[in-house]
Design an enzyme around this catalytic site. Structure first.
Site, PDB file in Angstrom:
ATOM      1  N   ARG A  67     -61.942 -98.168  45.710  1.00  0.00           N
ATOM      2  CA  ARG A  67     -63.336 -97.729  45.873  1.00  0.00           C
ATOM      3  C   ARG A  67     -64.141 -98.284  44.859  1.00  0.00           C
ATOM      4  O   ARG A  67     -63.876 -98.221  43.504  1.00  0.00           O
ATOM      5  CB  ARG A  67     -63.331 -96.674  45.990  1.00  0.00           C
ATOM      6  CG  ARG A  67     -62.859 -95.950  47.437  1.00  0.00           C
ATOM      7  CD  ARG A  67     -63.777 -96.330  48.628  1.00  0.00           C
ATOM      8  NE  ARG A  67     -63.500 -95.785  49.943  1.00  0.00           N
ATOM      9  CZ  ARG A  67     -62.602 -96.666  50.766  1.00  0.00           C
ATOM     10  NH1 ARG A  67     -62.327 -97.812  50.374  1.00  0.00           N
ATOM     11  NH2 ARG A  67     -62.015 -95.957  51.850  1.00  0.00           N
ATOM     12  N   HIS A  88     -65.846-105.865  51.737  1.00  0.00           N
ATOM     13  CA  HIS A  88     -64.942-104.728  52.015  1.00  0.00           C
ATOM     14  C   HIS A  88     -64.153-105.121  53.474  1.00  0.00           C
ATOM     15  O   HIS A  88     -64.453-104.441  54.484  1.00  0.00           O
ATOM     16  CB  HIS A  88     -65.775-103.456  52.246  1.00  0.00           C
ATOM     17  CG  HIS A  88     -64.829-102.183  52.263  1.00  0.00           C
ATOM     18  ND1 HIS A  88     -65.519-101.089  51.848  1.00  0.00           N
ATOM     19  CD2 HIS A  88     -63.747-101.995  52.615  1.00  0.00           C
ATOM     20  CE1 HIS A  88     -64.628-100.160  51.838  1.00  0.00           C
ATOM     21  NE2 HIS A  88     -63.405-100.685  52.515  1.00  0.00           N
TER      22      HIS A  88
HETATM   23  C1  GLV Z   1     -60.713 -99.088  53.890  1.00  0.00           C
HETATM   24  O1  GLV Z   1     -61.261 -99.135  52.816  1.00  0.00           O
HETATM   25  C2  GLV Z   1     -59.872 -97.975  54.120  1.00  0.00           C
HETATM   26  O2  GLV Z   1     -60.183 -96.793  53.461  1.00  0.00           O
HETATM   27  O3  GLV Z   1     -59.027 -98.066  55.044  1.00  0.00           O
END
Ligand code: GLV
Length: 317
Positions: free
Chosen positions: A232, A280
């Site tokens: 993150r 992401h």
């Molecule tokens: C992606 O970032 C997830 O948490 O699956």
């Protein structure tokens, strides 16, 4: 819509009807007729089950009958950060081997692209220059994987198979299958910072992991180390990472996650050639493979049976 269809409140931050319909089809195959009701609609208020990704804060609190909230991803920080999360509802996260597979491939891609000078050779190719550089010797190169849940373990296992000297870091002491070495706690963390050439963060976001990678951590890394973040964004103090790269202390970084997403257009990371940016997408949730788990959670919650992959709300993952 069938009257006796199971109703599941649904939200994902892409607002894609197609995605919702895809989930609805996959879940109907397993549970019988299902209706995925957009969480923001009035009809969602009576739902017992919610399948969500970054839902608007406070909205789940309005669902009085909610039994279980299922995260559309492996991370649940998007839920835990909601101060009004309904107490009575359990949280379940996805632990989909398909996503561990995808994320481990992304990490391998990031490491090999860096070690085999991908950015340099792409630049040379743009200039039609057919020029080699000395190849780095990477046999037994020390790599640290921070976060050894299902995904971290898969990453570590595959990196070991590629000939890296892999250490996995976890909060408390654990042993991993040979040849993966283990490290834990603050001392283990600092030892890995100092001894590894490649650092892969795959941690869940909790108060303990927030800003774990700051100027102090980067300074403890070896000169020329490379940082990869598939965890993150808020685990990194972004200006500190940039400063460590710009000073030449770190060789660069490959990042899939950012403190603010989408990454703002004026963010300095965009201008830094030693930072590879991914939006992401390292491991996207695939309804075809993840639906079995979601269906199992709904069936268990409906029958008041124990849930798999239950999140400890206090621990935060
Ligand atoms: C992606 O970032 C997830 O948490 O699956």
């Amino acid at each position: 819509m069938t009257d006796n269809a199971i109703k599941i409140a649904y939200y994902d931050n892409t607002d894609s009807t197609e995605k919702r319909q895809w989930w609805q089809a996959c879940l109907s195959d397993r549970l019988g007729p299902c209706t995925l009701v957009p969480l923001t609609e009035e009809a969602a208020l009576s739902c017992e089950f919610a399948l969500v990704w970054y839902p608007p804060k406070g909205r789940l609190a309005a669902l009085d009958n909610l039994k279980v909230i299922i995260s559309l991803g492996q991370g649940v920080d998007h839920l835990i950060s909601d101060p009004d999360l309904p107490e009575q509802a359990a949280i379940v996260r996805l632990v989909d081997p398909d996503m561990s597979h995808a994320l481990s491939q992304w990490v391998i891609l990031a490491i090999l692209d860096h070690l085999r000078d991908g950015p340099y050779y792409r630049k040379m190719a743009e200039q039609k220059r057919f020029e080699g550089r000395d190849q780095r010797q990477t046999r037994n190169l020390p790599v640290a994987v921070y976060g050894m849940g299902a995904i971290g373990l898969e990453i570590a296992r595959r990196l070991a198979g590629l000939g890296f000297d892999v250490s996995g870091w976890s909060r408390s002491e654990r042993q991993f299958p040979e040849p993966i070495k283990s490290a834990h706690g603050r001392t283990g963390f600092e030892n890995l910072l100092a001894s590894c050439d490649i650092h892969v963060c795959i941690l869940p976001l909790t108060p303990e992991t927030t800003h774990l990678f700051d100027s102090k951590s980067f300074a403890q890394m070896k000169k020329g180390a490379y940082f990869i973040n598939g965890g993150r964004g808020k685990q990194v103090v972004e200006p500190d990472l940039l400063a460590a790269i710009r000073s030449g202390h770190l060789a660069g970084a490959c990042l899939d996650v950012f403190a603010t997403e989408p990454l703002p257009a004026d963010h300095p990371f965009w201008e830094e050639p030693a930072i590879t940016i991914w939006p992401h997408v390292a491991a996207q949730t695939n309804p075809d493979t993840a639906a079995a788990q979601v269906a199992a959670a709904i069936t268990a919650a409906a029958n008041n049976q124990p849930l798999s992959n239950l999140v400890d709300k206090k621990r935060g993952y």
